[in-house]
Each structure stands twice: as C-alpha cells, then as structure tokens.
Design a protein around this motif. Structure first.
Motif, PDB file in Angstrom:
ATOM      1  N   TYR A   1      -6.262  -5.076   4.214  1.00 59.30           N
ATOM      2  CA  TYR A   1      -6.990  -4.869   2.955  1.00 59.30           C
ATOM      3  C   TYR A   1      -6.596  -5.933   1.919  1.00 59.30           C
TER       4      TYR A   1
ATOM      5  N   SER B   1      -9.003  -8.880   0.540  1.00 56.75           N
ATOM      6  CA  SER B   1      -9.235  -8.965  -0.905  1.00 56.75           C
ATOM      7  C   SER B   1      -8.912 -10.359  -1.434  1.00 56.75           C
ATOM      8  N   SER B   2      -7.891 -10.973  -0.854  1.00 54.91           N
ATOM      9  CA  SER B   2      -7.466 -12.291  -1.329  1.00 54.91           C
ATOM     10  C   SER B   2      -8.319 -13.434  -0.783  1.00 54.91           C
ATOM     11  N   TYR B   3      -8.688 -13.350   0.497  1.00 56.74           N
ATOM     12  CA  TYR B   3      -9.303 -14.500   1.145  1.00 56.74           C
ATOM     13  C   TYR B   3     -10.743 -14.287   1.602  1.00 56.74           C
TER      14      TYR B   3
ATOM     15  N   GLY C   1     -13.378 -12.757  -0.315  1.00 59.07           N
ATOM     16  CA  GLY C   1     -14.048 -12.183  -1.479  1.00 59.07           C
ATOM     17  C   GLY C   1     -15.535 -11.962  -1.253  1.00 59.07           C
ATOM     18  N   GLY C   2     -16.165 -12.866  -0.542  1.00 62.32           N
ATOM     19  CA  GLY C   2     -17.591 -12.719  -0.255  1.00 62.32           C
ATOM     20  C   GLY C   2     -17.869 -11.484   0.576  1.00 62.32           C
TER      21      GLY C   2
ATOM     22  N   MET D   1     -15.844  -8.807   0.884  1.00 60.39           N
ATOM     23  CA  MET D   1     -15.464  -7.614   0.127  1.00 60.39           C
ATOM     24  C   MET D   1     -16.476  -7.291  -0.970  1.00 60.39           C
ATOM     25  N   GLY D   2     -17.214  -8.311  -1.413  1.00 63.68           N
ATOM     26  CA  GLY D   2     -18.187  -8.104  -2.479  1.00 63.68           C
ATOM     27  C   GLY D   2     -19.553  -7.646  -2.002  1.00 63.68           C
TER      28      GLY D   2
ATOM     29  N   ASN E   1     -19.352  -1.383  -3.086  1.00 61.45           N
ATOM     30  CA  ASN E   1     -19.176  -2.524  -2.181  1.00 61.45           C
ATOM     31  C   ASN E   1     -18.097  -2.243  -1.137  1.00 61.45           C
TER      32      ASN E   1
ATOM     33  N   ALA F   1     -15.177  -3.575  -0.729  1.00 61.36           N
ATOM     34  CA  ALA F   1     -13.830  -3.473  -1.304  1.00 61.36           C
ATOM     35  C   ALA F   1     -13.544  -2.057  -1.789  1.00 61.36           C
TER      36      ALA F   1
END
Length: 128
Positions: A62, A66-68, A70-71, A73-74, A82, A84
């Motif tokens: 997770y 979240s860090s790498y 982002g696309g 998770m969004g 979403n 995330a």
C-alpha cells in the motif's frame, strides 16, 4: 466502603497461613523446557509469524503503491471513490480481521494449552 481491603489478621503478619504457594524459578525453567510448553510456543508462532509477515507485506505494498503508482491509486472506481481509498480502508478491515482471527485462535488453541500448563504447575506446587 465495599472496595476496601479487609483488616490484617491478628498477630501482626500480613501473610495468609494457607495462601497460594509461589512457584520457584526452577519450576518455571522446568515448564519452559517441557515439550508441552514447546508445543504451545509452536502453535503461537505458526499463527502469529506468517500473519505478521503477510500484513507487513500488504501494508508495504500500500505504501509503495501510494508513493510510486499515483496514477493507479488515483483511478476512480465509482464516484469520488478511488483505488487508494479502497486499499486504505482495506488496511483497517485487515487489522480488524487479524484481531478477530487471533482471538479465535487463542481461545481455541492457545488458551486450553496454557491453562493445562498452568493447572499442572499449580498442582505440582501445591503438592510440594
């Protein structure tokens, strides 16, 4: 007041004449070295360690997503919800699931074994 301790017995001693016998260090060491206690430890570890590793891996996944990613998770799944948010709520759900599973495991497998060891130790000390 009902919660106050009873007065000490006459004669000036606080020790009860027939109170519980305290186990010795040797008794604890003997129990720790017993096969029964080893089985209790194995039962605990065979449940706790794999579940701990799995949860840490899930949590790190997770964090890394979240860090790498982002696309990814969004991505909106429905409305303003979403990936995330769903995975983040999944972290909470997983935590509660693990706590529930552990309580069942402890009640069914650990507590009976621990109670047997405790009873045997108390009987041994009372007989001494």
């Amino acid at each position: 007041m009902a919660t106050e301790a009873p007065p000490p017995p006459p004669g000036g001693t606080d020790a009860a004449p027939h109170g519980p016998v305290q186990p010795t260090t040797e008794a604890f060491v003997e129990v720790q070295e017993s096969a029964e206690f080893g089985e209790l430890r194995r039962t605990y570890r065979s449940f706790a360690f794999p579940l701990t590793v799995a949860f840490i891996a899930w949590y790190l996944l997770y964090v890394l997503l979240s860090s790498y990613a982002g696309g990814f998770m969004g991505i909106n799944l429905f409305g303003n919800i979403n990936v995330a948010l769903v995975l983040g709520l999944g972290q909470f759900a997983t935590t509660f699931l693990i706590a529930w599973l552990y309580s069942r495991h402890a009640a069914n497998r650990l507590d009976p074994k621990a109670e047997a060891i405790k009873s045997r130790m108390e009987r041994t000390e009372a007989d001494a």
